[in-house]
Scaffold this motif. Structure first.
Motif, PDB file in Angstrom:
ATOM      1  N   TRP A 511       4.775 -53.427  31.729  1.00 32.93           N
ATOM      2  CA  TRP A 511       5.039 -52.827  30.181  1.00 32.93           C
ATOM      3  C   TRP A 511       5.826 -53.375  29.022  1.00 32.93           C
ATOM      4  O   TRP A 511       6.195 -54.380  29.025  1.00 32.93           O
ATOM      5  N   GLU A 516       1.489 -47.391  22.930  1.00 31.70           N
ATOM      6  CA  GLU A 516       2.057 -45.951  22.405  1.00 31.70           C
ATOM      7  C   GLU A 516       0.880 -45.258  23.200  1.00 31.70           C
ATOM      8  O   GLU A 516      -0.761 -45.518  23.870  1.00 31.70           O
ATOM      9  N   THR A 517       0.381 -43.832  23.206  1.00 34.64           N
ATOM     10  CA  THR A 517      -0.145 -42.985  24.202  1.00 34.64           C
ATOM     11  C   THR A 517      -0.501 -41.958  23.473  1.00 34.64           C
ATOM     12  O   THR A 517       0.036 -41.198  22.561  1.00 34.64           O
ATOM     13  N   SER A 518      -1.895 -41.375  23.187  1.00 32.48           N
ATOM     14  CA  SER A 518      -2.498 -39.928  22.831  1.00 32.48           C
ATOM     15  C   SER A 518      -1.612 -38.845  23.361  1.00 32.48           C
ATOM     16  O   SER A 518      -1.857 -37.779  23.047  1.00 32.48           O
ATOM     17  N   GLY A 520       1.129 -37.126  26.535  1.00 35.58           N
ATOM     18  CA  GLY A 520       2.306 -38.003  27.630  1.00 35.58           C
ATOM     19  C   GLY A 520       3.204 -38.909  26.996  1.00 35.58           C
ATOM     20  O   GLY A 520       4.186 -39.183  25.780  1.00 35.58           O
ATOM     21  N   GLU A 521       3.369 -39.142  27.847  1.00 38.53           N
ATOM     22  CA  GLU A 521       4.639 -40.190  27.529  1.00 38.53           C
ATOM     23  C   GLU A 521       4.690 -41.916  28.045  1.00 38.53           C
ATOM     24  O   GLU A 521       5.337 -41.518  29.586  1.00 38.53           O
ATOM     25  N   VAL A 522       4.805 -43.060  27.722  1.00 38.07           N
ATOM     26  CA  VAL A 522       4.638 -44.163  28.043  1.00 38.07           C
ATOM     27  C   VAL A 522       6.198 -44.207  28.260  1.00 38.07           C
ATOM     28  O   VAL A 522       7.119 -44.556  27.973  1.00 38.07           O
ATOM     29  N   VAL A 523       5.561 -44.584  29.651  1.00 40.25           N
ATOM     30  CA  VAL A 523       7.246 -45.297  30.217  1.00 40.25           C
ATOM     31  C   VAL A 523       6.936 -46.996  31.012  1.00 40.25           C
ATOM     32  O   VAL A 523       6.127 -47.260  30.963  1.00 40.25           O
ATOM     33  N   VAL A 531       2.341 -44.078  32.270  1.00 38.94           N
ATOM     34  CA  VAL A 531       3.078 -42.641  31.023  1.00 38.94           C
ATOM     35  C   VAL A 531       2.583 -41.470  32.419  1.00 38.94           C
ATOM     36  O   VAL A 531       2.016 -41.566  33.357  1.00 38.94           O
ATOM     37  N   ARG A 532       3.735 -40.743  31.552  1.00 43.69           N
ATOM     38  CA  ARG A 532       4.050 -39.521  31.869  1.00 43.69           C
ATOM     39  C   ARG A 532       2.848 -38.760  31.821  1.00 43.69           C
ATOM     40  O   ARG A 532       3.208 -38.687  30.314  1.00 43.69           O
ATOM     41  N   GLU A 603      12.185 -48.974  18.778  1.00 41.52           N
ATOM     42  CA  GLU A 603      11.904 -49.441  19.694  1.00 41.52           C
ATOM     43  C   GLU A 603      12.291 -49.957  20.870  1.00 41.52           C
ATOM     44  O   GLU A 603      13.861 -50.761  20.586  1.00 41.52           O
TER      45      GLU A 603
END
Lengths: 768, 131
Positions: A511, A516-518, A520-523, A531-532, A603
């Motif tokens: 990680w 960044e993701t299109s 959900g959420e990057v975790v 990605v959640r 960030e």
């Protein structure tokens, strides 16, 4: 003599002839590297560093992306934030065009030419003689260490050859020339992009010294004032121009600091052998690593006698560099003092200061030749022309020796043949392999990432990375749905996910906050990229867009635009000076923009959890039940709270121990922990001393007022059977070696200032 | 600048360009012929299994060489694996890359790998001492 000297002078001052000479010398010196360009350098460091360049070139040519993320190393790392990558330099284009392996010797050749030309320009001003500068330039340009650097994969160190350009730029800037500002900013920006942990800090050190020297030499208040304005502008523009790499580096190094302990040192004899002994044609050893032909050194006393005042600065600097190169062997140690400064604290090898020492010795050689030639021209003595001719002849002969030594050092590269690269269309899809840092180059050829990582700094890595997965993108709970890779590139991964309930998509890479993701959420899942996602069918597009890399590039573009504006204004109104408040204001704009970016775009930080070498956390909440409270205090603000020593080794003969510390105030960096292990009568005492807690913190730097678990282990494989005690205390590891007074929980001084932490019994070998 | 110096200057630029071109062409065309033989599919399986069989022994040795230091243990294991791979490549007359490919294939085919073997590597934690 006069007419001959005029001819030499003309040759030296004609750039084309001078560069032709340097190009020929560089070509001869680089012939072997060029001949072996198709091979793979099998030295361990080359496997790592070359893989970075190969990955960068691959990212550019096969995927058409900028090399921001490197998925092939250490389970994925931020390429711009890794100090040893050179993918942020324009030289990447050469790697892309020729292939990373074949580009290296070509770049080496170019650096040699640049180094000699830079030295010529620097020395000509300092020595006042074009012929002297020309004669001495190859001595610096073909310095042995550059050849060694190529041989073991450290091409970054060729950046040292740009040192004279930095000094020339500094002087020009101080004289009020905008070209000096551009030169300093460009060279520093290039060096940062080219990577390495030495050239930039060392360059900055010598630029600071050159600034002082130039300011001292300037006559008149007005000139000095102008120099202060222009040098101020140089600092601002340089900072801005470097932001594209400086920001990612600072961000990464703050989150994962490199720890460098130890007290390396070299005797004067060792240093002399490193510098003056002709390197062997094969093998790998210290003598000759920093080869500089002895004739250069022989000219130093000549410079001191004939050039006196002008020889003082380079002599003093050369002496300081040698003192620095002696490391901790010199008392007092200048290197130890330098290491107390933030940027220099991670310097490992003091002998690398022989490189600037060689630079200043070459300057003295140029000065000596210049002085001899002046004596010859003025015929101060009958023998002066002969001595000058002899000295020039000796230096030119020295070029041959220098080229020979350079060539010998390039023979140390263990080049091996490897299969030709697989064409992109035939390549297997990317996946992580367990890998092997000693042979990483082989994995890149297979389009496999190497999780095994041998970097010099603690790369933030997930312990969940695996080299045996059937697919690289998968759901944390397999029953929650399916994941299928659609497209994979280094900076962008597309995955189709069908989730019957909210799910977490795991990607077998580290990680980083730049992902960044299109949807959900990057975790971060224990450091793994995840990605959640909500329930349903999704096309998940993961993109790597790091704030520091992109924001830093914007700041650098602003800095260059500002310099362009000043150049345009100077051209439009040549009578008006370009420096002053206006120039400082223009130089400050990129830095203000930098500040604004820092404030407005947040960030998360990829901070490594401080861990012991066995993987357990260093900071703990409570003592485990088996720990025995001790409550010993020391004459520094530290407490040994408890100890955990098993009564016997485990089934494999290993004894895992833990000391629980609490630090409540400032502790000197030199404080160390001693762990003595006296055994049965007649056995030799063992020890497990350490000055870096858990391999992570000097005691000076550990978190205060928290419980710290210091875990370590010993192998009793070859130890005598019987009882072994564990005695613990603190000592001045980097000082006089004395112990620090200790008191028990009752406040009474402990005998010999040590705590009896426990004992374990090693069984007889036959019993195991 | 006199005519002959102008000519000399032109010649100088020519030599510089020629040297640069020679460097590029030499680097671009130099060859180190690789071993012609490659591992067959059957040999890859064999090599992968042989490496897997060696792994527990290498790991045990590493635990004693670097007790309590996971990264150093894995690194030491890597050194043993590399030596074995190079010896194996030399013995069979094949590229080292093929041997590592075979090891990787075995790991992926046999996964999930369990103790005493590992398909993971400890996060990088370089030793603070080098002297």
């Amino acid at each position: 003599m006069t007419s001959q000297l005029r001819t030499f002078h003309r040759v030296a001052t004609l750039p084309a002839l001078r560069l032709a000479l340097f190009a020929v010398l560089a070509l001869i010196a680089c012939w072997r590297p060029l001949t072996k360009a198709g091979g793979l350098n099998d030295f361990r460091d080359s496997h790592l560093l070359h893989s970075y360049e190969d990955a960068g070139a691959r990212t550019l040519t096969r995927y058409g992306q900028l090399p921001l993320w490197n998925p092939w190393s250490c389970g994925g790392q931020y390429a711009l934030g890794s100090p040893q990558t050179r993918v942020a330099s324009p030289t990447l284009l050469v790697s892309a065009a020729l292939g990373a392996r074949r580009a290296e010797p070509v770049l080496l050749w170019a650096f040699l030419v640049l180094g000699m030309e830079g030295f010529f320009r620097y020395a000509r001003r300092r020595a006042g003689s074009a012929v002297g500068a020309l004669a001495a330039a190859p001595l610096f340009g073909l310095f042995g260490f550059t050849a060694l650097s190529w041989s073991i994969g450290w091409l970054n160190f060729a950046g040292f050859l740009l040192l004279p350009w930095l000094l020339v730029g500094t002087r020009r800037a101080a004289e009020g020339r905008l070209s000096g500002v551009v030169l300093v900013a460009a060279v520093f920006a290039f060096l940062l992009g080219f990577g390495g942990t030495y050239p930039v800090p060392m360059g900055a050190l010598f630029v600071a010294l050159e600034t002082g020297r130039t300011l001292y030499m300037l006559r008149g208040r007005e000139r000095r004032l102008r120099a202060l304005w222009t040098l101020g502008a140089t600092a601002l523009f340089t900072l801005g121009a470097c932001a594209y790499r400086l920001w990612p580096l600072v961000e990464t190094m703050l989150s994962s600091p490199r720890i460098m302990a130890g007290s390396p040192g070299n005797s004067l004899e060792t240093l002399a052998r490193m510098m003056l002994q002709l390197p062997a044609r094969s093998g790998f050893s210290n003598p000759g690593n920093f080869f500089l032909v002895a004739v250069a050194l022989a000219l130093v006393p000549v410079a001191l006698v004939l050039a006196r005042r002008r020889a003082l600065y380079p002599t003093a600097l050369a002496a300081l560099c040698v003192w620095m190169a002696a490391g901790y062997s010199a008392k007092p140690s200048l290197f130890a003092g330098l290491r107390t400064l933030p940027i220099f604290s991670t310097f490992r090898y003091p002998e690398r200061f022989l490189l600037p020492a060689g630079f200043f010795i070459a300057e003295l050689a140029a000065l000596a030749l210049a002085a001899l030639l002046v004596h010859a021209l003025r015929r101060r003595t009958r023998w002066a022309p002969r001595v000058a001719a002899l000295a020039c002849g000796a230096v030119v002969a020295g070029w041959g020796v220098q080229v020979h030594a350079f060539s010998n050092l390039t023979r140390w590269a263990p080049m091996v043949a490897e299969p030709t690269p697989t064409p992109p269309e035939a390549e297997q899809p990317f996946a992580q392999a367990r890998g092997n840092r000693w042979s990483q180059g082989h994995f890149l050829a297979l389009n496999r990432g190497s999780i095994a990582c041998g970097e010099a700094w603690p790369v933030p890595m997930s312990a969940m990375l695996r080299g045996d997965l059937p697919q690289e993108e998968y759901l944390e709970e397999p029953t929650s749905g399916t994941a299928r890779r659609v497209e994979w590139t280094p900076n962008r991964v597309e995955v189709d996910v069908t989730a019957s309930r909210p799910a977490v998509l795991l990607v077998n890479q580290n990680w980083h906050p730049g992902w960044e993701t299109s949807v959900g959420e990057v975790v971060s899942r224990d450091g793994l990229l995840a990605v959640r996602l909500p329930e349903g069918s999704h096309r998940v597009v993961l993109s790597f867009l790091p704030r520091s890399g992109l924001g830093g590039a914007l700041v650098s573009v602003l800095a260059w635009a500002g310099l362009g504006f000043l150049a345009w204004r100077q051209r439009a109104r040549p009578s008006r000076p370009w420096w002053g408040v206006g120039a400082l204001a223009v130089g400050a704009v990129p830095l203000v923009a930098w500040g604004a970016l820092l404030v407005t775009s947040s960030e998360p930080v990829a901070r490594a959890v401080p861990r012991n070498a066995d993987g357990t956390p260093i900071v703990v909440e409570t003592l485990p039940p088996q720990a025995r409270p001790v409550g010993a205090r020391f004459d520094v603000p530290m407490e040994l709270v408890a100890v955990d020593v098993p009564s016997a080794p485990d089934a494999e003969g290993l004894v895992h121990m833990a000391l629980y510390w609490r630090v409540t105030g400032p502790v000197p960096r030199t404080t160390g922990i001693f762990v003595h292990l006296p055994g049965p009568e007649g056995s030799k005492r063992k020890n497990s001393d350490h000055v870096v807690l858990g391999g992570t913190f000097f005691l000076r730097d550990v978190p205060r007022d928290v419980l710290l678990r210091d875990a370590f282990a010993v192998s009793t494989k070859d130890w005598e059977a019987g009882e072994w005690k564990v005695l613990v205390g603190l000592w001045h590891a980097g000082g006089n070696g004395s112990r620090i007074e200790a008191r028990g929980a009752d406040g009474r001084p402990l005998p010999e200032s040590r705590v009896e932490a426990g004992a374990f019994a090693v069984p007889p070998k036959t019993a195991r | 600048m006199g005519m002959h110096w102008r000519r000399a200057s032109l010649a100088g630029w020519g030599v510089l360009a020629l040297c640069g071109a020679t460097a590029v062409v030499r680097a671009a065309t130099s060859e180190m012929p690789p071993p012609e033989r490659r591992l067959s599919p059957e040999e890859r399986v064999e090599v992968g299994r042989a490496a897997a069989a060696e792994e527990p022994g290498w790991r045990q040795r590493s635990r004693h060489s670097f007790p309590g230091d996971q990264w150093s243990q894995d690194d030491d294991f890597g050194a043993s694996e590399r030596k074995w791979a190079m010896d194996e490549a030399r013995r069979r007359g094949v590229p080292v890359t093929d041997v590592f490919d075979a090891i990787d294939e075995e790991l992926h085919a046999a996964g999930p790998i369990a103790s005493p073997r590992k398909a993971t590597a400890s996060p990088c934690k370089p030793r603070p001492f080098y002297d």
